[in-house]
Design an enzyme around this catalytic site. Structure first.
Site, PDB file in Angstrom:
ATOM      1  N   HIS A 107      15.079 -12.429   5.507  1.00  0.00           N
ATOM      2  CA  HIS A 107      14.406 -11.762   6.619  1.00  0.00           C
ATOM      3  C   HIS A 107      13.297 -10.852   6.114  1.00  0.00           C
ATOM      4  CE1 HIS A 107      17.348  -8.778   5.239  1.00  0.00           C
ATOM      5  NE2 HIS A 107      16.461  -7.874   5.651  1.00  0.00           N
ATOM      6  N   HIS A 196       7.333  -7.818   3.323  1.00  0.00           N
ATOM      7  CA  HIS A 196       7.640  -8.968   2.486  1.00  0.00           C
ATOM      8  C   HIS A 196       8.992  -9.555   2.888  1.00  0.00           C
ATOM      9  CE1 HIS A 196       9.612  -5.493   0.637  1.00  0.00           C
ATOM     10  NE2 HIS A 196      10.555  -6.348   0.268  1.00  0.00           N
TER      11      HIS A 196
END
Length: 251
Positions: A107, A196
């Site tokens: 995620h 990220h």
């Protein structure tokens, strides 16, 4: 028979002489209640929670477990994890670190992990739903490999940094989430966050070792990006609170 008579008649005949005082008033008698049987009543232990890193591939908690606190964070879930298998395999073969592991539940974090107490869960998630309702869906892409180490230096991550277009949309969500966290006096996200998606991790601070092959990892990413990282549309924001999962739709 009157209620007074019932009281006077209670007890054995040998105790009748104790039932009256000299002025013939009634003396109150104390009844001894039976001892309850607690054998079948579940007891909640009060001992401290002990974290065993051996059960979690060497991972340790970044903050102590405390009864009543619910670890919580907001994130974008990446739905195409199976497509990353080839990319991760090539990365692991290239890295000089032998104990790399695939990240669970891949995620993009949009908040720090914070703690909520139970009665705040409902108002917190309602606030999150309200701010997400006004945000447009968008396409998600990635542009490079980056190496990160957590603040505690207990874990190091091989991650994919989002591209410039995706970053703008994600930062809008981060700002909205930060406003909610501030309302609840909870820590907001990092200043100038580098958004990220972590895909591999290892224990300890291995940033130097992994950075030494960063150029090679980026070359692999460029070779595999079309096959492994197809652009996806982000139309949901997720929130995990303890063992509860919430999902909120974007416009």
């Amino acid at each position: 028979m009157s209620g007074l008579s019932y009281i006077c008649d209670y007890g054995s005949s040998s105790e009748d002489s104790d039932a009256y005082l000299e002025d013939n008033s009634v003396k109150a008698k104390k009844l001894k209640l039976p001892t309850p049987n607690l054998g079948n009543v579940p007891v909640v232990g009060t001992e401290d929670h002990v974290d065993d890193p051996d059960l979690h591939k060497g991972r340790t908690r970044v903050f102590p477990h405390k009864r009543g606190d619910w670890a919580s964070y907001v994130y974008i879930r990446y739905p195409e994890e199976e497509n990353l298998a080839t990319l991760m395999s090539r990365f692991m073969a290239e890295c000089p670190v032998s104990d790399l592991h695939v990240c669970d539940d891949i995620h993009i974090s949009l908040s720090r992990t914070v703690t909520l107490i139970y009665h705040l869960i409902t108002p917190f998630t309602k606030s999150l739903k309200n701010v997400v309702d006004g945000i447009d869906s968008f396409d998600l892409g990635f542009e490079s490999v980056k190496i990160y180490c957590n603040e505690e230096k207990s874990r190091t991550f091989v991650s994919l940094a989002v591209d410039h277009f995706s970053n703008k949309f994600l930062l809008k969500i981060v700002d909205k989430v930060d406003d909610i966290l501030a309302d609840y006096k909870l820590p907001t996200f990092y200043d100038n966050p580098s958004l990220h998606m972590s895909i591999l991790w290892t224990t300890g601070d291995k940033k130097a070792e992994l950075t030494s092959v960063l150029e090679n990892l980026n070359n692999i990413l460029y070779q595999e990006v079309e096959k492994c990282l197809k652009t996806i549309t982000v139309d949901k924001v997720n929130c995990k609170i303890g063992n509860k999962f919430y999902q909120f739709a974007l416009q």
